[in-house]
Design a protein around this motif. Structure first.
Motif, PDB file in Angstrom:
ATOM      1  N   PRO A 268      -0.629   3.954  -2.600  1.00  0.00           N
ATOM      2  CA  PRO A 268      -1.837   4.617  -2.071  1.00  0.00           C
ATOM      3  C   PRO A 268      -1.547   5.561  -0.913  1.00  0.00           C
ATOM      4  O   PRO A 268      -2.172   6.614  -0.794  1.00  0.00           O
ATOM      5  CB  PRO A 268      -2.715   3.441  -1.622  1.00  0.00           C
ATOM      6  CG  PRO A 268      -2.304   2.313  -2.488  1.00  0.00           C
ATOM      7  CD  PRO A 268      -0.833   2.495  -2.707  1.00  0.00           C
ATOM      8  N   LYS A 269      -0.576   5.187  -0.068  1.00  0.00           N
ATOM      9  CA  LYS A 269      -0.207   6.063   1.045  1.00  0.00           C
ATOM     10  C   LYS A 269       0.380   7.378   0.526  1.00  0.00           C
ATOM     11  O   LYS A 269       0.081   8.454   1.041  1.00  0.00           O
ATOM     12  CB  LYS A 269       0.803   5.368   1.959  1.00  0.00           C
ATOM     13  CG  LYS A 269       0.200   4.277   2.841  1.00  0.00           C
ATOM     14  CD  LYS A 269       1.284   3.624   3.686  1.00  0.00           C
ATOM     15  CE  LYS A 269       0.702   2.530   4.574  1.00  0.00           C
ATOM     16  NZ  LYS A 269       1.755   1.885   5.387  1.00  0.00           N
TER      17      LYS A 269
ATOM     18  N   PHE B  78      -7.508  17.309  -3.963  1.00  0.00           N
ATOM     19  CA  PHE B  78      -7.137  15.914  -3.756  1.00  0.00           C
ATOM     20  C   PHE B  78      -6.859  15.170  -5.065  1.00  0.00           C
ATOM     21  O   PHE B  78      -5.786  14.585  -5.211  1.00  0.00           O
ATOM     22  CB  PHE B  78      -8.208  15.180  -2.941  1.00  0.00           C
ATOM     23  CG  PHE B  78      -7.701  13.899  -2.348  1.00  0.00           C
ATOM     24  CD1 PHE B  78      -7.238  13.849  -1.045  1.00  0.00           C
ATOM     25  CD2 PHE B  78      -7.654  12.727  -3.100  1.00  0.00           C
ATOM     26  CE1 PHE B  78      -6.737  12.673  -0.500  1.00  0.00           C
ATOM     27  CE2 PHE B  78      -7.161  11.550  -2.575  1.00  0.00           C
ATOM     28  CZ  PHE B  78      -6.696  11.523  -1.267  1.00  0.00           C
TER      29      PHE B  78
ATOM     30  N   GLY C  75      -2.584  14.218  -1.594  1.00  0.00           N
ATOM     31  CA  GLY C  75      -3.899  14.839  -1.668  1.00  0.00           C
ATOM     32  C   GLY C  75      -4.233  15.642  -0.429  1.00  0.00           C
ATOM     33  O   GLY C  75      -4.707  16.785  -0.511  1.00  0.00           O
ATOM     34  N   MET C  76      -3.963  15.078   0.733  1.00  0.00           N
ATOM     35  CA  MET C  76      -4.256  15.776   1.985  1.00  0.00           C
ATOM     36  C   MET C  76      -3.340  16.988   2.184  1.00  0.00           C
ATOM     37  O   MET C  76      -3.753  18.015   2.726  1.00  0.00           O
ATOM     38  CB  MET C  76      -4.117  14.816   3.170  1.00  0.00           C
ATOM     39  CG  MET C  76      -5.149  13.702   3.192  1.00  0.00           C
ATOM     40  SD  MET C  76      -6.852  14.300   3.105  1.00  0.00           S
ATOM     41  CE  MET C  76      -6.993  15.168   4.656  1.00  0.00           C
TER      42      MET C  76
ATOM     43  N   PHE D  85      -2.462   9.456  -0.898  1.00  0.00           N
ATOM     44  CA  PHE D  85      -3.272  10.033   0.181  1.00  0.00           C
ATOM     45  C   PHE D  85      -2.535  11.221   0.815  1.00  0.00           C
ATOM     46  O   PHE D  85      -3.128  12.273   1.051  1.00  0.00           O
ATOM     47  CB  PHE D  85      -3.571   8.979   1.240  1.00  0.00           C
ATOM     48  CG  PHE D  85      -4.300   9.505   2.441  1.00  0.00           C
ATOM     49  CD1 PHE D  85      -5.666   9.761   2.378  1.00  0.00           C
ATOM     50  CD2 PHE D  85      -3.623   9.772   3.624  1.00  0.00           C
ATOM     51  CE1 PHE D  85      -6.348  10.268   3.477  1.00  0.00           C
ATOM     52  CE2 PHE D  85      -4.294  10.275   4.730  1.00  0.00           C
ATOM     53  CZ  PHE D  85      -5.658  10.524   4.656  1.00  0.00           C
TER      54      PHE D  85
ATOM     55  N   TYR E 168       0.809  -1.213   0.000  1.00  0.00           N
ATOM     56  CA  TYR E 168       0.000   0.000   0.000  1.00  0.00           C
ATOM     57  C   TYR E 168       0.849   1.272   0.000  1.00  0.00           C
ATOM     58  O   TYR E 168       0.344   2.355   0.314  1.00  0.00           O
ATOM     59  CB  TYR E 168      -0.924   0.013   1.224  1.00  0.00           C
ATOM     60  CG  TYR E 168      -1.874  -1.155   1.256  1.00  0.00           C
ATOM     61  CD1 TYR E 168      -2.880  -1.292   0.304  1.00  0.00           C
ATOM     62  CD2 TYR E 168      -1.754  -2.138   2.240  1.00  0.00           C
ATOM     63  CE1 TYR E 168      -3.746  -2.370   0.324  1.00  0.00           C
ATOM     64  CE2 TYR E 168      -2.616  -3.219   2.269  1.00  0.00           C
ATOM     65  CZ  TYR E 168      -3.610  -3.329   1.312  1.00  0.00           C
ATOM     66  OH  TYR E 168      -4.473  -4.397   1.341  1.00  0.00           O
TER      67      TYR E 168
ATOM     68  N   ALA F 194      -3.348  13.562  -6.314  1.00  0.00           N
ATOM     69  CA  ALA F 194      -3.361  12.117  -6.518  1.00  0.00           C
ATOM     70  C   ALA F 194      -2.918  11.766  -7.936  1.00  0.00           C
ATOM     71  O   ALA F 194      -2.096  10.871  -8.142  1.00  0.00           O
ATOM     72  CB  ALA F 194      -4.758  11.554  -6.249  1.00  0.00           C
TER      73      ALA F 194
END
Length: 308
Positions: free
Chosen positions: A192-193, A261, A199-200, A196, A189, A265
Motif C-alpha cells: 500500500p505504501k 492516482f 499515485g502521489m 500511495f 503495509y 496504483a
C-alpha cells in the motif's frame, strides 16, 4: 520477467486510466464559443449517453500498441543513466527520469497524436456516420500520407517539454515518498505504501507540466475538422490565452488528477503481484536494505506508466 511485469502493469494502468484521458482531451480542445461539456462529470455523462461506454475507450489501441516500446526505452535509459551517475540519490533519480522521458518521446508523440485524433472522432455520436480513421494505425498512416514524417510528429516539441521534466518529477517524487514512508522487510503495509507513493508521484508530475499538455493536445487536435487554427506553439498559447484567459491551462485538470492516482496504483499493484508470483514472495520485500537497491526502487525502475 521484470520487463514482462512492467508491460503488464502498464497495460493495467492504461485500461484504468484511458476513460479519464478521453475526458481530459475533450475538455482541453472543445470550443470556447460552443462548449459541449460543462465540466468533468458532465463530460463523462455526455460521452456515455451519446456514444456509449465504449466512447470513453476511443483511441485506446494507440497507447496499448506503443506501451511495449515505451516501457523498453524507459527501463533501459533510466537504468543505464542511474548506473552512469553511480549514486542512488533523489536528484540522480530526477536526471535519470528526465533522460528516459526525453528519449521515449520518439514513440510517445506519434502514439498520442493517434490517440488524440481517435478520441476526437465522432464526438457526440453513438454511431459515427463519417469515420475518418478505422483505428490508430490507419490514423497514423493517413496522416503520414498527407503530411509526411513532420505530420506524424506533430506536437513533438511540446511533448519533449512535457515529458522531460514530467518523468524527472515523477521519479524524484516517488523516490522521496518511498524513502519517507520507509520500507521494512516485515511491514505488512509495504505494498500500500508503494501504491500511495506511485499515485502521489503521478499527481505531482502532472501538476508540474499540465499547462504544456493543454497546448500539446490542442496542437495535435488542430486540423481535425479540416481547418488548421494554429501556426505554431507560440500562436496556440497566444490565441488560447486571448480567447479563454489563463484558466485555459487548467482545462481537464480534474479528470487528469482523478486519472493519475488509479493509473499509477494499478500499475504498481500489477507489477508487484507479477514479480512476487515469478520470483516467490521470499525474494520480494526482503531486499529492502539501505546499502542495497531496495525492492521498491527496483519496481520504481521497472513500472513507470508510459504517459504518467
Amino acid at each position: 520477467m521484470d520487463f514482462v511485469a512492467g508491460c503488464i502493469g502498464g497495460a493495467a494502468g492504461v485500461l484504468v486510466g484511458h476513460p479519464f484521458d478521453t475526458v481530459k482531451v475533450r475538455l482541453q480542445v472543445q470550443s470556447v464559443d460552443k462548449p459541449l461539456y460543462r465540466g468533468t462529470f458532465h463530460c463523462f455523462q455526455s460521452i456515455i449517453r451519446q456514444e456509449s461506454v465504449f466512447g470513453l475507450y476511443k483511441g485506446i489501441g494507440s497507447p496499448m500498441m506503443g506501451l511495449t516500446f515505451i516501457n523498453a526505452i524507459v527501463f533501459g535509459v533510466q537504468g543505464n543513466t542511474m548506473r552512469l551517475l553511480g549514486q542512488d540519490t533523489p536528484m540522480n533519480q530526477f536526471f535519470a527520469g528526465a533522460a528516459a522521458g526525453a528519449i521515449q518521446c520518439v514513440i510517445c508523440c506519434p502514439m498520442e497524436l493517434a490517440k488524440t485524433r481517435m478520441q476526437m472522432q465522432g464526438t457526440g455520436e453513438k454511431k459515427s456516420s463519417k469515420r475518418l480513421y478505422k483505428n490508430s494505425l490507419d490514423c497514423l498512416a493517413r496522416i503520414y500520407n498527407r503530411e509526411g514524417l513532420w505530420g506524424v510528429n506533430r506536437g513533438m516539441v511540446t511533448t519533449l517539454i512535457r515529458e522531460t521534466p514530467g518523468f524527472g518529477v515523477y521519479f524524484l517524487a516517488y523516490d522521496v515518498l518511498t524513502r519517507s514512508l520507509g520500507c521494512e522487510p516485515d511491514d505488512r503495509y509495504m505494498i500500500p505504501k508503494l501504491l500511495f507513493a506511485g499515485g502521489m508521484a503521478g499527481i505531482a508530475s502532472w501538476l508540474s507540466t499540465y499547462p504544456v499538455d493543454v497546448i500539446k493536445s490542442r496542437l495535435q487536435a488542430d486540423g481535425v475538422g479540416g481547418v488548421n487554427q494554429y501556426s505554431s506553439i507560440a500562436d496556440c498559447v497566444r490565441q488560447s490565452v486571448r480567447r479563454e484567459g489563463y484558466m485555459v491551462f487548467t482545462r481537464g485538470l480534474t479528470s487528469t488528477l482523478l486519472r493519475a492516482f488509479p493509473v499509477n496504483a494499478a500499475t504498481f499493484a500489477t507489477v508487484t503481484l507479477v514479480l512476487m508470483y515469478a520470483r516467490g514472495v521470499e525474494e520480494g520485500p526482503q531486499d529492502c536494505e539501505p546499502a542495497q537497491t531496495s525492492h521498491h526502487a527496483q519496481i520504481q525502475q521497472q513500472a513507470q506508466p508510459s504517459s504518467l
